[in-house]
Design a protein around this motif. Structure first.
Motif, short mmCIF file in Angstrom:
data_model
loop_
_atom_site.label_atom_id
_atom_site.label_comp_id
_atom_site.label_asym_id
_atom_site.label_seq_id
_atom_site.Cartn_x
_atom_site.Cartn_y
_atom_site.Cartn_z
N SER A 1 -28.43 -6.15 50.34
CA SER A 1 -29.32 -5.38 49.49
C SER A 1 -29.73 -6.22 48.28
CB SER A 1 -28.63 -4.11 49.00
OG SER A 1 -27.90 -3.53 50.05
N ASN A 2 -30.64 -5.70 47.48
CA ASN A 2 -31.02 -6.36 46.23
C ASN A 2 -29.78 -6.58 45.39
OD1 ASN A 2 -34.03 -4.52 46.10
ND2 ASN A 2 -33.91 -6.71 46.21
N GLY A 3 -29.63 -7.81 44.90
CA GLY A 3 -28.51 -8.09 44.00
C GLY A 3 -27.19 -8.32 44.70
N ALA A 4 -27.20 -8.38 46.03
CA ALA A 4 -25.94 -8.60 46.77
C ALA A 4 -25.38 -10.00 46.54
CB ALA A 4 -26.17 -8.37 48.27
N GLY A 5 -26.27 -10.95 46.23
CA GLY A 5 -25.81 -12.32 45.98
C GLY A 5 -26.35 -13.34 46.97
N LYS A 6 -27.39 -12.97 47.71
CA LYS A 6 -27.96 -13.87 48.72
C LYS A 6 -28.50 -15.16 48.09
CE LYS A 6 -30.95 -10.76 50.07
NZ LYS A 6 -30.59 -9.70 49.09
N THR A 7 -29.31 -14.97 47.05
CA THR A 7 -29.89 -16.15 46.39
C THR A 7 -28.80 -17.01 45.76
OG1 THR A 7 -31.99 -15.02 46.01
CG2 THR A 7 -31.53 -16.90 44.60
N LEU B 1 -35.09 -26.69 50.44
CA LEU B 1 -35.02 -25.29 50.02
C LEU B 1 -36.40 -24.73 49.74
CD1 LEU B 1 -33.63 -22.76 48.72
CD2 LEU B 1 -33.50 -24.08 46.61
N THR B 2 -36.69 -23.58 50.35
CA THR B 2 -37.87 -22.83 49.97
C THR B 2 -37.35 -21.61 49.26
OG1 THR B 2 -39.11 -23.62 51.85
CG2 THR B 2 -39.92 -21.65 50.82
N GLY B 3 -37.56 -21.59 47.95
CA GLY B 3 -36.98 -20.54 47.12
C GLY B 3 -37.63 -19.19 47.34
N GLN B 4 -37.06 -18.21 46.67
CA GLN B 4 -37.56 -16.84 46.82
C GLN B 4 -38.96 -16.72 46.22
OE1 GLN B 4 -34.71 -14.01 45.47
NE2 GLN B 4 -35.89 -12.25 46.18
N PHE B 5 -39.24 -17.53 45.22
CA PHE B 5 -40.56 -17.47 44.59
C PHE B 5 -41.28 -18.79 44.83
CE2 PHE B 5 -37.60 -14.71 42.38
CZ PHE B 5 -38.21 -13.49 42.63
N ALA B 6 -42.53 -18.71 45.28
CA ALA B 6 -43.27 -19.90 45.71
C ALA B 6 -43.25 -20.99 44.65
CB ALA B 6 -44.70 -19.51 46.06
N ALA B 7 -43.05 -22.22 45.12
CA ALA B 7 -42.89 -23.35 44.20
C ALA B 7 -44.13 -24.24 44.16
CB ALA B 7 -41.68 -24.17 44.62
N VAL B 8 -45.25 -23.74 44.69
CA VAL B 8 -46.43 -24.60 44.72
C VAL B 8 -47.02 -24.74 43.32
CG1 VAL B 8 -46.97 -23.92 47.08
CG2 VAL B 8 -48.06 -22.73 45.22
N ASP B 9 -47.58 -25.92 43.07
CA ASP B 9 -48.24 -26.17 41.80
C ASP B 9 -49.69 -25.69 41.91
OD1 ASP B 9 -49.70 -27.28 39.68
OD2 ASP B 9 -48.29 -28.95 39.51
#
Ligand SMILES: Nc1ncnc2c1ncn2[C@@H]1O[C@H](COP(=O)(O)OP(=O)(O)OP(=O)(O)O)[C@@H](O)[C@H]1O
Ligand SMILES: [Mg+2]
Length: 253
Positions: free
Chosen positions: A39-45, A82-90
């Motif tokens: 769930s949200n906040g479980a610690g996956k990231t 790593l492809t993070g949870q939030f897009a890292a493109v410039d």
């Protein structure tokens, strides 16, 4: 021959007072697709950040590609992406420029060729010379995943790769993930979409209240949950039902 790509034992991590990981154990086979659900906040990231050396574990042993993340972070970094949870493109750069930049950072010999091949593979050739600020969410995500494939990493972390994508872009991403795994790349993904884990994962682990409370193949997880009988038709539980039942059961204990 080392057949495990990831080995995690007794992993603990706190942010100040908040203990997020309370003793996490799991293993990932080389070349397989592993899905971490929670769930949200479980610690996956948090798990992904530790595995990719961005965050240090408090205790426990974590080895990636045969190297301990705490003792040999450079060796780990060379093997993973790593492809993070939030897009890292410039956003100021075009799609092609983003890819060329990463290829140069990774000291590849032919950065333009690498960029063009990936643009083609991800259906971004037509948009290659546009600033990524004009891309749709799905296009950005595709570029993001393409960027993580520069230099052919052996192990790729995808933190919620399809969050925010429309169904078509999601199915497209699934295809790419399957192709990666068919080509021998190990894929570690986190997801909130249980269907995603059902579609893709060779093995699934459920992270809940700081621990892996269930893990195995989809078939093994289904066995934890007796099929409901509706008259004469046997109904197979969905992963969502299994997930909720396992979490619910744990909370009741
Ligand atoms: N840098 C930080 N400082 C303090 N607390 C943090 C930090 N990063 C994460 N947390 C907390 O740790 C917990 C786990 O966060 P994490 O991002 O690993 O969860 P997640 O499973 O990835 O959640 P989501 O599904 O929302 O992405 C949350 O309660 C979060 O608020
Ligand atoms: Mg997360």
């Amino acid at each position: 021959m080392q057949t495990k790509s990831i080995q995690v034992k007794g992993l603990q991590k706190s942010y100040k007072q908040l203990q997020v990981l309370k003793g996490v154990d799991f293993e990932v086979e080389k070349g397989s697709i592993f899905a971490l659900l929670g769930s949200n906040g479980a610690g996956k990231t948090t798990v992904v950040k530790i595995l990719s050396t961005l965050l240090k574990p408090d205790s426990g042993t974590v080895s990636v590609n045969g190297f301990d993340v705490a003792a040999k972070p450079d060796n780990v970094r060379q093997a993973v992406s790593l492809t993070g949870q939030f897009a890292a493109v410039d956003e100021v750069l075009t799609g092609r420029e983003n890819l060329i930049m990463i290829a140069k950072l990774r000291h590849l010999k032919y950065p333009r060729q690498v960029a063009d091949d990936l643009l083609k593979r991800f259906g971004l050739t037509d948009a290659a010379n546009r600033k990524t600020s004009t891309y749709s969410g799905g296009m950005r995500r595709r570029l993001d995943i393409a960027m993580s494939l520069v230099g052919k990493p052996q192990l790729i972390f995808l933190d919620e790769p399809t969050t925010g994508l429309d169904p078509e872009a999601r199915i497209e991403t699934w295809k790419i993930v399957k192709e990666l795994s068919d080509g021998g790349t190990t894929v570690f993904l986190t997801t909130q979409y249980l269907e995603e884990a059902e579609q893709l994962a060779d093995r699934i682990a459920i992270l809940h209240e700081g621990r892996i409370i269930a893990g195995g193949t989809l078939e093994e997880l289904k066995k934890l949950f007796p099929p409901a009988k509706v008259e004469y038709v046997e109904k197979q539980p969905t992963l969502e039902e299994i997930f909720l039942a396992i979490i619910g059961k744990k909370e009741a204990i």
